[in-house]
Design an enzyme around this catalytic site. Structure first.
Site, PDB file in Angstrom:
ATOM      1  CD  GLU B 180      53.636  39.774  45.320  1.00  0.00           C
ATOM      2  OE1 GLU B 180      52.713  38.957  45.470  1.00  0.00           O
ATOM      3  OE2 GLU B 180      54.738  39.471  44.837  1.00  0.00           O
ATOM      4  CG  ASN B 264      57.512  37.258  44.667  1.00  0.00           C
ATOM      5  OD1 ASN B 264      56.401  36.759  44.719  1.00  0.00           O
ATOM      6  ND2 ASN B 264      57.852  38.293  45.406  1.00  0.00           N
ATOM      7  CG  ASP B 306      56.600  39.333  40.876  1.00  0.00           C
ATOM      8  OD1 ASP B 306      56.816  38.635  41.885  1.00  0.00           O
ATOM      9  OD2 ASP B 306      55.456  39.554  40.454  1.00  0.00           O
TER      10      ASP B 306
HETATM   11  O1  PQQ Z   1      53.589  35.936  45.753  1.00  0.00           O
HETATM   12  C1  PQQ Z   1      52.423  35.706  46.069  1.00  0.00           C
HETATM   13  O2  PQQ Z   1      52.051  35.350  47.194  1.00  0.00           O
HETATM   14  C2  PQQ Z   1      51.413  35.843  45.008  1.00  0.00           C
HETATM   15  C3  PQQ Z   1      50.092  35.474  45.230  1.00  0.00           C
HETATM   16  C4  PQQ Z   1      49.190  35.539  44.176  1.00  0.00           C
HETATM   17  C5  PQQ Z   1      47.822  35.063  44.514  1.00  0.00           C
HETATM   18  O3  PQQ Z   1      47.688  34.507  45.604  1.00  0.00           O
HETATM   19  O4  PQQ Z   1      46.874  35.216  43.759  1.00  0.00           O
HETATM   20  C6  PQQ Z   1      49.647  36.000  42.908  1.00  0.00           C
HETATM   21  C7  PQQ Z   1      51.008  36.337  42.795  1.00  0.00           C
HETATM   22  N1  PQQ Z   1      51.843  36.264  43.821  1.00  0.00           N
HETATM   23  C8  PQQ Z   1      51.581  36.754  41.562  1.00  0.00           C
HETATM   24  O5  PQQ Z   1      52.791  37.009  41.496  1.00  0.00           O
HETATM   25  C9  PQQ Z   1      50.798  36.802  40.409  1.00  0.00           C
HETATM   26  O6  PQQ Z   1      51.290  37.075  39.311  1.00  0.00           O
HETATM   27  C10 PQQ Z   1      49.422  36.508  40.532  1.00  0.00           C
HETATM   28  C11 PQQ Z   1      48.426  36.513  39.584  1.00  0.00           C
HETATM   29  C12 PQQ Z   1      47.326  36.135  40.227  1.00  0.00           C
HETATM   30  C13 PQQ Z   1      46.001  35.970  39.654  1.00  0.00           C
HETATM   31  O7  PQQ Z   1      45.206  35.271  40.292  1.00  0.00           O
HETATM   32  O8  PQQ Z   1      45.737  36.520  38.570  1.00  0.00           O
HETATM   33  N2  PQQ Z   1      47.586  35.903  41.517  1.00  0.00           N
HETATM   34  C14 PQQ Z   1      48.882  36.114  41.740  1.00  0.00           C
END
Ligand code: PQQ
Ligand code: PQQ
Lengths: 589, 589
Positions: B180, B264, B306
């Protein structure tokens, strides 16, 4: 006392308190027995106890007090920011409502001994919260809506609140903290209906402020006389004289008296305040309607050790020397357990409840003596005699007393008092300090350590016979027992430990029957309730309070936290911060 | 797979993992089965389970991952600030040591989805922590002393870390988060001995960066060819192209391959990045020694929703169409469960594991087709087709997928996969966004809600037959099941719920056998271990993660938290923040 509905008392409140299924005020009942007639959990089956459900408050630091239960709803509070939850006991603790006050976080800086709160009280369909910033809020018990709120003090002057409130008749008794900031302590009765002030009574001050009748207010049977407080101070020192009221309250509906104690005189440097510093360190009996003091008893005149007199007053009907006596039993910070006649303030018993206590040889019990009721100070441990900038060493107990805020319980079945105690000594070095509003006004450097030449631990959990002034049994504990006890008709006594154990012991023998390691150190008070025909036992975990201030506030310098950090540093080997409720029950089958 | 010691594998690590009494890496074993051969707790006696002891981490917000157990010591981690505890199982969880990294709290602002951490790993007497700020630390398991530490990324560019590390042979595999924030995702293998870098492989970039051999690295059986990644992007967009690697890792010692998925493509606005955006949303199989990719499979080319491809790759030996197959099973965010041949990346099964999934009609399984292995996108739900600043409504699943990070488990006894799922749909409105290092690079406004025309809840816990691509049974849940599952030889499957329940169900039928309400919502993964001859089950509570971000970060605007706040707002009726470990066991007798 429980069940005796005074003719003038608010009957709905008394009914809520009188129903053993509930836990309607922090102290269990007006007499502060912390005793329950529930008896499903017994000394024989308590070994099968297990957590039934749990709840995190979402707040860290010290969790004092206990939840309340009124019918199908449990009310849980948290330390600053003083979040309040109503939980549905019919639905696994689902959150019915939540109240989150908006408070200026600067108040944290003027709370002496962690951001604790000793819990809610209930009356007339309202739940009362005394916020850290001294705002008192009446919440609709059904919806959590604010019915009224009132500001009881001013954090800018170091006035804060940590104690619970006590509803009695049509009023709510409210405390003030700030003995380490030079407040002029008081209790205030607000009208439950609308939060308007009914009366306010100071601990130190003019007779008007004290609500003293110089002729009728007595001390050990004698009228206190005119200006009893201000004449015991030098100059205007009384105006910043402390005597905060941050402890517990009791109420005797039959006598129509409320009881509580006042805290330390400010500053901690005794040389700055010659005189007896009345009425700091004093037990007060006040008329519930007018607030006028019926009697007072100062336990530690001219305090030199910070032995606040705020610990709970337990109202018990005891047979003393063959006489049925309406007694008041009080385990003071100074290490002496007092038994008084609660009708007139007569002193009946005064004995050390920890043999380590050394600052006094004892209380003068000779009624004919000039110093009747006064403790004899051992010069070696007099921080005044040794003087400013001198380190007086080896004083027992430490400033946090043989017992601090952690309330004892009383079982009418055994006629014993179950007392969570500290077994800690200290070095105390007073220094000159000047007063600035809202700034610490402490004037002493302390360090604390386990009582020497003993079992090495910092606490004991004891059973006390208040008629004789004797320890019946004593359980050594590694740390001070900073959790309030609960005694039940099942002949079980419960308490928590700073490592995080909930323990159950035999009320007769003190034998350990059960223990469970909860998520964090326990400084909350054990309570019990019945729901759906089943008895539950509940306790808040969340290490902190004065003993746990090192962990709670992230302090590591041994002298920080008013000297407690060093003494309790080993706590970090056992537990970490938390804020959880654990509810226990027996298995279903 | 467990127990098959590859000739080149680090034997001490494999032994630690292979001993069923331990839980040495987050995934239980290299195959990510999250299955234990311990069988004291069975489907018949699990009803008697009860908490044995508990521990508060002293940290609030989302607690993902699980503790490790190596012999007599349990290692517990917490979200930011990533405190680590070593607890003595011989002494009621006494704290043997504690490691508290000093991290710049600004990193919190560049963590997309709460301050979570998916846990420690263990190898060669060291415990490995991947801190939020991307510092990787090797701690002496005995003392907690730092043996080495290395910085894997730069939070100033939005690079953070939440995933666990995976020790394999003499290396440690480390992830990067930041999809992101327009990072260029990579995995890095560090030498366990000293933390020096062995190899790094990007998800998007040049062949050199990718560690691709254009001739030998295959996609669905065909060489990927030169510049397979950068040619699938417009201009330099790939340099900020995402493909973070924040999920789970598997390792097949026999094939000497490691497996994981990429996240993503950046930004969430598909119109800003024409092309397939390779190799975002891709399963990678890499040589464990060199990092060179053996095969890849992109699940969601040119993502418009995503649907990060980072979920765990479960390595199971399955009989598919009569053939014993070294399979890889993956439950993707996009709602499709894939079964591949893990030797060569051949696609065997691709079926929706939630009937609500509507953005695709399914994956083209015709081997002769141009679009073999590609999902057919339903135009109505194409956020690219509908265009920028257009709100595409009713897309299922929501961005957090039919499953997010919460890992599934596999029981070799039942040959079933137990999958914690989301049952959530969304509206998605892309908008143009420009890139600034360290600033959110999201470019879409989302709102989420329970899958319409279903049971009203936001999750299901399902049993999946990966040979046929069929749901065997499904348990509806009020909220997404954000907790990782555990299957055991006792024929019990465990998982946690966002309300805070630990649940145990029958592995064959899904029948609920036990539940207990822990202090806070569970997004941790259930683990089991044996100590002193007794089997324990443990789980971290502490609501948060993307689903719980409203509670965790105190957000209330429904569109905040990348759209999750509104969908999960009812969570606050059930639970509050926490951070507790609950360890369960059967009664002694
Ligand atoms: O694209 C990324 O770098 C990234 C990192 C993370 C993360 O590091 O927790 C999540 C996501 N995306 C993501 O898309 C996502 O749905 C998500 C859920 C969680 C969580 O711990 O509940 N982390 C993340
Ligand atoms: O004098 C005061 O106003 C005052 C206030 C408080 C408080 O409000 O908690 C404590 C004390 N004093 C005190 O002396 C003391 O030992 C103490 C312990 C604790 C605690 O909660 O652990 N509070 C306080």
């Amino acid at each position: 006392l429980s069940g005796s509905l005074g003719a003038f008392a608010n009957e709905s409140t008394q009914e809520a308190i009188g129903d053993a299924k509930n836990w309607a005020i922090q102290t269990g009942d007006y007499a502060n027995h912390r005793y329950s007639t529930l008896d499903q959990i017994t000394k024989d089956n308590v070994k099968d106890l297990r957590p039934a459900w749990t709840f995190s408050t979402g707040v860290l630091r010290g969790h004092e007090g206990s939840p309340l239960v009124i019918g199908d709803v449990m009310y849980v509070h948290a330390p600053f920011p003083n979040t309040v939850y109503a939980l549905d006991l019919n639905n696994d603790g689902k959150i019915l409502w939540k109240y989150e006050p908006q408070q200026d976080p600067n108040v944290i800086g003027v709370m002496c001994c962690d951001t604790v709160n000793r819990g809610l009280s209930y009356a007339d369909g309202m739940v009362f919260l005394s916020q850290a910033d001294t705002t008192v809020v009446a919440l609709d018990a059904k919806t959590g809506e604010v019915k009224w709120s009132v500001k009881n003090g001013d954090p800018a002057k170091g006035e804060t609140a940590t104690a619970t409130t006590m509803p009695f008749k049509d009023k709510l008794l409210v405390s003030i903290s700030g003995g380490e900031f030079g407040v002029q302590g008081h209790v205030t009765a607000y009208n439950i209906k609308d939060g308007s002030m009914a009366w306010r009574a100071y601990s130190v001050g003019t007779d008007d402020q004290l609500l003293f009748d110089p002729e009728k207010t007595t001390a050990l049977g004698k009228p206190v006389g005119k200006d009893s407080s201000i004449s015991s101070w030098e100059g205007d020192q009384w105006k910043i004289g402390g005597g905060a009221t941050w402890g517990w309250y009791s109420y005797d509906p039959d006598l129509n008296l409320i009881y509580y104690g006042s805290g330390n005189p400010s500053t901690w440097n005794p040389s700055q305040r010659p005189g007896d510093n009345k009425w700091s360190m004093t037990i007060f009996a006040r008329d519930a309607d007018t607030g006028v003091a019926k009697w007072v008893y100062q336990m530690t005149p001219h305090d030199e050790w910070d032995y606040d007199g705020v610990n709970e007053m337990i109202l018990a009907d005891l047979n003393i020397d063959g006489k049925d006596t309406k007694a008041l039993v009080h385990f003071d910070r100074n290490g002496i357990a007092y038994t008084l006649n609660r009708e007139n303030g007569d002193l009946l018993v005064a004995e050390k409840y920890d043999p380590a206590v050394n600052w006094t040889t004892g209380v003068d019990m000779n009624r004919d003596s000039e110093t009747f009721g006064r403790p004899a100070v051992v010069k070696e441990f007099s921080t005044e005699a040794n003087g400013e900038d001198e380190n007086t060493t080896g004083i027992c107990p430490a400033a946090l007393g043989t017992k601090d805020q952690q309330p004892a319980s009383f079982s009418p079945k055994t006629s014993l008092f179950y007392v969570p105690t500290n077994h800690v000594c200290m070095d105390y070095e007073p220094f000159r300090v000047s007063y600035t509003a809202g700034q610490p006004y402490v004037g002493a450097t302390l360090s604390m350590y386990p009582a020497p030449n003993s079992h090495g631990g910092m606490g004991n959990f004891i059973a006390w016979d208040a008629t004789k002034g004797e320890i019946k049994w004593s359980i050594p504990e590694q740390f001070s027992v900073w959790s309030g006890a609960l005694a039940t008709a099942g002949d079980v006594v419960f308490y928590g430990t700073l490592e995080g154990y909930l323990k159950a012991v035999d009320a007769e023998t003190g034998k350990e029957l059960y223990k469970f390691k909860t998520p964090s150190g326990i400084i909350g008070n054990v309570m019990t309730y019945e729901h759906g025909g089943k008895q539950y036992v509940a306790v808040l975990s969340g290490v902190g309070g004065w003993a746990g201030i090192g962990l709670a506030a992230g302090l590591t310098n041994p002298n920080e936290g008013l000297g407690a950090v060093g003494g309790y540093s080993a706590l970090s080997d056992y537990t970490a911060l938390g804020g959880q409720l654990t509810v226990f029950s027996l298995p279903d089958s």
